[in-house]
Design an enzyme around this catalytic site. Structure first.
Site, PDB file in Angstrom:
ATOM      1  N   ALA A 108      54.558  51.983   8.997  1.00 43.14           N
ATOM      2  CA  ALA A 108      54.570  50.892   9.960  1.00 43.14           C
ATOM      3  C   ALA A 108      54.712  49.487   9.390  1.00 43.14           C
ATOM      4  CB  ALA A 108      53.301  50.951  10.816  1.00 43.14           C
ATOM      5  N   GLY A 111      55.194  45.652  10.452  1.00 46.91           N
ATOM      6  CA  GLY A 111      54.704  45.656  11.818  1.00 46.91           C
ATOM      7  C   GLY A 111      55.733  45.361  12.892  1.00 46.91           C
ATOM      8  N   GLY A 112      57.007  45.189  12.537  1.00 50.91           N
ATOM      9  CA  GLY A 112      58.016  44.882  13.543  1.00 50.91           C
ATOM     10  C   GLY A 112      58.098  45.936  14.634  1.00 50.91           C
ATOM     11  N   LYS A 113      58.271  47.189  14.246  1.00 47.94           N
ATOM     12  CA  LYS A 113      58.372  48.260  15.240  1.00 47.94           C
ATOM     13  C   LYS A 113      57.003  48.570  15.844  1.00 47.94           C
ATOM     14  CE  LYS A 113      62.407  50.318  13.000  1.00 47.94           C
ATOM     15  NZ  LYS A 113      62.408  49.386  11.845  1.00 47.94           N
ATOM     16  N   GLU A 131      50.179  52.776   7.219  1.00 44.72           N
ATOM     17  CA  GLU A 131      50.887  52.350   6.000  1.00 44.72           C
ATOM     18  C   GLU A 131      50.117  52.872   4.803  1.00 44.72           C
ATOM     19  OE1 GLU A 131      53.100  51.246   3.123  1.00 44.72           O
ATOM     20  OE2 GLU A 131      53.793  50.926   5.188  1.00 44.72           O
ATOM     21  N   ARG A 136      50.134  46.356   1.767  1.00 43.90           N
ATOM     22  CA  ARG A 136      51.050  46.300   2.907  1.00 43.90           C
ATOM     23  C   ARG A 136      50.330  46.630   4.205  1.00 43.90           C
ATOM     24  NH1 ARG A 136      56.450  46.583   2.652  1.00 43.90           N
ATOM     25  NH2 ARG A 136      56.557  48.322   4.137  1.00 43.90           N
ATOM     26  N   ASP A 175      60.106  55.475  10.419  1.00 42.77           N
ATOM     27  CA  ASP A 175      61.072  54.538   9.846  1.00 42.77           C
ATOM     28  C   ASP A 175      60.930  54.682   8.333  1.00 42.77           C
ATOM     29  OD1 ASP A 175      63.035  52.436  10.103  1.00 42.77           O
ATOM     30  OD2 ASP A 175      61.510  51.091   9.312  1.00 42.77           O
ATOM     31  N   CYS A 228      67.223  52.185   7.122  1.00 40.36           N
ATOM     32  CA  CYS A 228      68.089  51.003   7.022  1.00 40.36           C
ATOM     33  C   CYS A 228      69.064  51.207   5.871  1.00 40.36           C
ATOM     34  CB  CYS A 228      67.265  49.726   6.848  1.00 40.36           C
ATOM     35  SG  CYS A 228      66.167  49.712   5.418  1.00 40.36           S
TER      36      CYS A 228
END
Length: 452
Positions: A108, A111-113, A131, A136, A175, A228
């Protein structure tokens, strides 16, 4: 001088981008677009800019402002998030019912998503944002507090620990840590760290994480897998592995052609690719995968420790005056601190908090002294803070920056004795306490602006 692309990367890129490779490489040498996602729990006024097609709250900005010196950023009015990654909202809203769901964001930070999932889950849902790297995870916890919805648990666990939560989550998002090829424009230094060996290492690690995530997902639930990066090993090949080894099925998401997102397919599962030369955003890959089978009755995680104690009647009375809708809340004590939780998901939050290594959950209300609450910063950030509970001190832009740097104030800045909520343009920034002719700046050191 621009950092060159590794030759092996360029050669491999032809396998996925084909004849578009030269124009894609040109795009990766350009200026990254700027995008933000506004917080609908704190504002009904969208951020100015061009809408991001696949996210209701996303906006492209024409120029990159100084986010560090924008008090609204520190107030949690918006999150600076890369536009392509906001696509997960479309996946969730198309293939699941995120409102009220149990959602696991397994990788995570920062924290954007996770903040987007919290927005979608609402007050009756729960987001577990995990996380594995502790520093982090602490940054993740700060960003969750700033977002201020109050439905999120931040954990610091290895993904393997979630396999024991058998079929407990409605939605699991992975992610995955990846080789980062899609971010070569935004972070050119990552080009120097790229290698074919790292691609293979990442692909193997992703499958191990996905195995644990799959165990935690209920039958009929939704897995969002994203990276990504561009290569097929970490993208379509892993989706093909999910279909063949885990039994994943396509979740039936459709995407309008005018969005410019490329669709591919891996063993019947639709995959979505974001190419920086075709869309306004960075490189991104995502797939929405359904877990087959009949939904059973999930087993609540067994507590490994006892952390939560119910707040007393008198404690509840004092805490209730600090929130706008106390009837929706449950209050509990963990150690010396008191916490507020939405009542509907409280049992789930308690189970997770006592089963996993938890860094943050709900809303830390603060501590009681003589029956009166000394409020925590988390409470100032909570979207449903009762503004009548403490004096409110509006700040000018310059004074807001002084506050965010934890600098001293003139006593005249806060005219009311005692605790003051410091605000900018109506948004809460945090607490300060006036004691006679002195003001104590209570803004958290971990979040203060470090330069002028």
């Amino acid at each position: 001088m621009p950092i060159p692309f590794p030759q092996a990367f360029t050669e491999r890129l032809h396998l996925t981008a084909g004849a578009d490779t030269p124009v894609l490489l040109d795009a990766l040498q350009g200026t990254p677009p700027v995008s933000v996602r506004w917080n609908p729990y704190k504002t009904q006024s969208p951020a100015q800019g061009t809408p991001v097609a696949w996210c209701r709250y996303g906006r492209y900005l024409p120029l990159r402002p100084s986010f560090t010196t924008d008090p609204l950023f520190h107030a949690g009015a918006y999150y600076v998030q890369e536009a392509s990654s906001m696509f997960v909202e479309h996946l969730l809203r198309s293939a699941a019912e995120p409102d009220g769901a149990r959602i696991l964001d397994l990788c995570a930070a920062p924290g954007g998503k996770a903040t987007l999932y919290a927005t979608l889950a609402g007050g009756e849902g729960i987001v577990v944002a995990n996380e594995v790297i502790r520093n982090r995870a602490l940054t993740l916890a700060d960003n969750i507090r700033k977002w201020g919805i109050g439905n999120t648990v931040v954990t610091n666990n290895d993904p393997a620990h979630f396999a024991g939560l058998s079929e407990w989550f409605d939605i699991v998002a992975v992610d995955a840590p990846c080789s980062g090829e899609g971010m070569f424009r935004k972070h050119p230094e990552a080009r120097e760290e790229w290698s074919e060996a790292n691609v293979q290492l990442c692909a193997g690690r992703q499958r191990r994480i996905l195995s644990d995530a799959w165990e935690a997902l209920r039958p009929g639930g939704l897995l969002i897998y994203s990276t990504c990066t561009f290569n097929r090993e970490e993208n379509e090949e892993n989706v093909r592995w999910i279909a063949g080894e885990l039994g994943g099925e396509d979740a039936g998401v459709a995407v309008p052609a005018e969005w410019g997102i490329q669709e591919s397919e891996a063993d019947g599962i639709r995959c979505f690719r974001f190419w920086p030369h075709q869309i306004t955003g960075e490189g991104f890959f995502a797939a929405a995968i359904r877990k087959g089978g009949q939904r059973g009755r999930p087993v609540r995680p067994k507590p490994r420790k006892t952390l939560f104690a119910d707040a007393s009647r008198s404690e509840t009375a004092e805490l209730s005056r600090w929130v706008g809708q106390p009837g929706l809340m449950r209050f509990a004590r963990i150690g010396d601190n008191l916490y507020g939780y939405y009542a509907v998901p409280f049992a789930d939050i308690r189970s997770i908090g006592e089963h996993l290594n938890t860094l943050h959950s709900g809303v830390c209300m603060g501590q009681l002294f003589g029956g009166r609450l000394k409020p925590d910063h988390s409470l100032a950030m909570f979207h449903d803070l009762a503004r009548s509970a403490a004096a409110e001190t509006p700040l000018s832009y310059d004074d807001a920056l002084h506050y965010l740097r934890r600098e001293e104030f003139s006593p005249q800045t806060a005219p009311d004795e005692g605790m003051n909520l410091m605000t900018f343009e109506g948004y809460a920034l945090g607490w300060a306490k006036r004691i006679g002719n002195r003001i104590n700046n209570l803004y958290p050191k971990s979040q203060m602006i470090l330069y002028k």
